[in-house]
Design an enzyme around this catalytic site. Structure first.
Site, mmCIF file in Angstrom:
data_model
loop_
_atom_site.group_PDB
_atom_site.id
_atom_site.type_symbol
_atom_site.label_atom_id
_atom_site.label_comp_id
_atom_site.label_asym_id
_atom_site.label_seq_id
_atom_site.Cartn_x
_atom_site.Cartn_y
_atom_site.Cartn_z
ATOM 1 N N ASN A 43 25.328 -53.800 -97.901
ATOM 2 C CA ASN A 43 26.367 -52.954 -98.485
ATOM 3 C C ASN A 43 26.907 -53.576 -99.775
ATOM 4 O O ASN A 43 27.019 -54.805 -99.902
ATOM 5 C CB ASN A 43 27.487 -52.623 -97.492
ATOM 6 N N ILE A 44 27.227 -52.690 -100.702
ATOM 7 C CA ILE A 44 27.737 -53.090 -102.021
ATOM 8 C C ILE A 44 29.018 -52.299 -102.259
ATOM 9 O O ILE A 44 28.972 -51.068 -102.401
ATOM 10 C CB ILE A 44 26.694 -52.767 -103.119
ATOM 11 N N GLU A 45 30.143 -52.995 -102.249
ATOM 12 C CA GLU A 45 31.431 -52.306 -102.351
ATOM 13 C C GLU A 45 31.907 -52.178 -103.800
ATOM 14 O O GLU A 45 31.339 -52.778 -104.719
ATOM 15 C CB GLU A 45 32.462 -53.053 -101.493
ATOM 16 N N CYS A 54 26.254 -48.116 -98.655
ATOM 17 C CA CYS A 54 25.952 -48.760 -97.371
ATOM 18 C C CYS A 54 24.610 -49.496 -97.416
ATOM 19 O O CYS A 54 23.719 -49.161 -98.210
ATOM 20 C CB CYS A 54 25.865 -47.717 -96.266
ATOM 21 N N GLU A 56 22.137 -49.370 -95.324
ATOM 22 C CA GLU A 56 20.993 -48.514 -94.984
ATOM 23 C C GLU A 56 20.478 -47.783 -96.225
ATOM 24 O O GLU A 56 19.273 -47.667 -96.449
ATOM 25 C CB GLU A 56 21.400 -47.459 -93.950
ATOM 26 N N CYS A 94 26.625 -44.749 -90.617
ATOM 27 C CA CYS A 94 27.605 -43.691 -90.889
ATOM 28 C C CYS A 94 26.888 -42.351 -91.023
ATOM 29 O O CYS A 94 25.664 -42.283 -91.144
ATOM 30 C CB CYS A 94 28.401 -44.015 -92.157
ATOM 31 N N CYS A 97 24.626 -41.908 -94.142
ATOM 32 C CA CYS A 97 23.333 -42.609 -94.027
ATOM 33 C C CYS A 97 22.406 -41.878 -93.072
ATOM 34 O O CYS A 97 21.204 -41.772 -93.317
ATOM 35 C CB CYS A 97 23.538 -44.055 -93.591
HETATM 36 N N1 THU Z 1 28.855 -49.739 -93.985
HETATM 37 C C1 THU Z 1 27.499 -49.824 -94.089
HETATM 38 O O1 THU Z 1 26.974 -50.617 -94.879
HETATM 39 N N2 THU Z 1 26.761 -49.014 -93.303
HETATM 40 C C2 THU Z 1 27.259 -48.072 -92.457
HETATM 41 O O2 THU Z 1 26.528 -47.220 -91.984
HETATM 42 C C3 THU Z 1 28.679 -48.115 -92.104
HETATM 43 C C4 THU Z 1 29.549 -48.837 -93.090
HETATM 44 C C5 THU Z 1 29.680 -50.574 -94.868
HETATM 45 C C6 THU Z 1 30.448 -49.818 -95.905
HETATM 46 C C7 THU Z 1 31.574 -50.771 -96.205
HETATM 47 O O3 THU Z 1 31.135 -51.686 -97.193
HETATM 48 C C8 THU Z 1 31.797 -51.528 -94.913
HETATM 49 O O4 THU Z 1 30.640 -51.289 -94.118
HETATM 50 C C9 THU Z 1 33.032 -51.097 -94.155
HETATM 51 O O5 THU Z 1 33.050 -49.735 -93.959
#
Ligand code: THU
Length: 140
Positions: A43-45, A54, A56, A94, A97
């Site tokens: 994940n890259i925020e 996300c 995935e 999520c 995804c």
């Molecule tokens: N996140 C994912 O990388 N994949 C998911 O399917 C659920 C959420 C990440 C997004 C965010 O960076 C962190 O988890 C918290 O929500």
């Protein structure tokens, strides 16, 4: 050869580089193509939150960029930054995804592996996690 362990290993190693300054929740994923190539993602925020990508989708998009269009399975691992190779819970994908996977993956054949460690995991089909889904065939 069974790819489950390879995918979990790759997801755990991808997770290490996750960019999570806001949630501090690191997710790693690894997707395998129909030609047995494995792509990792994390994940890259973003400081404005909603553009966050996300793990995935990072893995899927890297593979799609390289020309792959068919996939067999994805492994996903996630947990607080402080957790390393043995995570306290599964990290289900999520809704966004799940829908993006539906674009390229067969609902009944594609496997979603949710793992806490190399020997603690559960396997679902995409259809189990996204039942009665809308997909490319609906637009034909
Ligand atoms: N996140 C994912 O990388 N994949 C998911 O399917 C659920 C959420 C990440 C997004 C965010 O960076 C962190 O988890 C918290 O929500």
């Amino acid at each position: 050869m069974d790819f489950t362990n390879l995918l979990i290993e790759k997801a755990l190693s991808a997770r290490q580089n996750a960019y999570v300054p806001y949630s501090k929740f690191k997710v790693g994923a690894a997707i395998i193509t129909d030609t047995d190539k494995i792509y990792g993602g994390f994940n890259i925020e973003c400081s404005s939150y909603s553009p966050t990508n996300c793990a995935e989708r990072t893995a899927l998009f890297r593979a799609v960029y390289d020309g792959h269009r068919n996939f067999k399975a994805i492994a996903i691992v996630g947990g607080a930054e402080s957790e390393v190779n043995s995570l306290s819970s599964y990290a289900p994908p999520c809704g966004v995804c799940r829908q993006m996977l539906r674009e390229f993956c067969h609902p009944l054949h594609f496997k979603i592996i949710l793992a806490k460690s190399l020997n603690d995991f559960k396997i679902f089909t995409l259809d189990e996690l996204l039942p009665y889904s809308f997909g490319p065939e609906n637009l034909k």
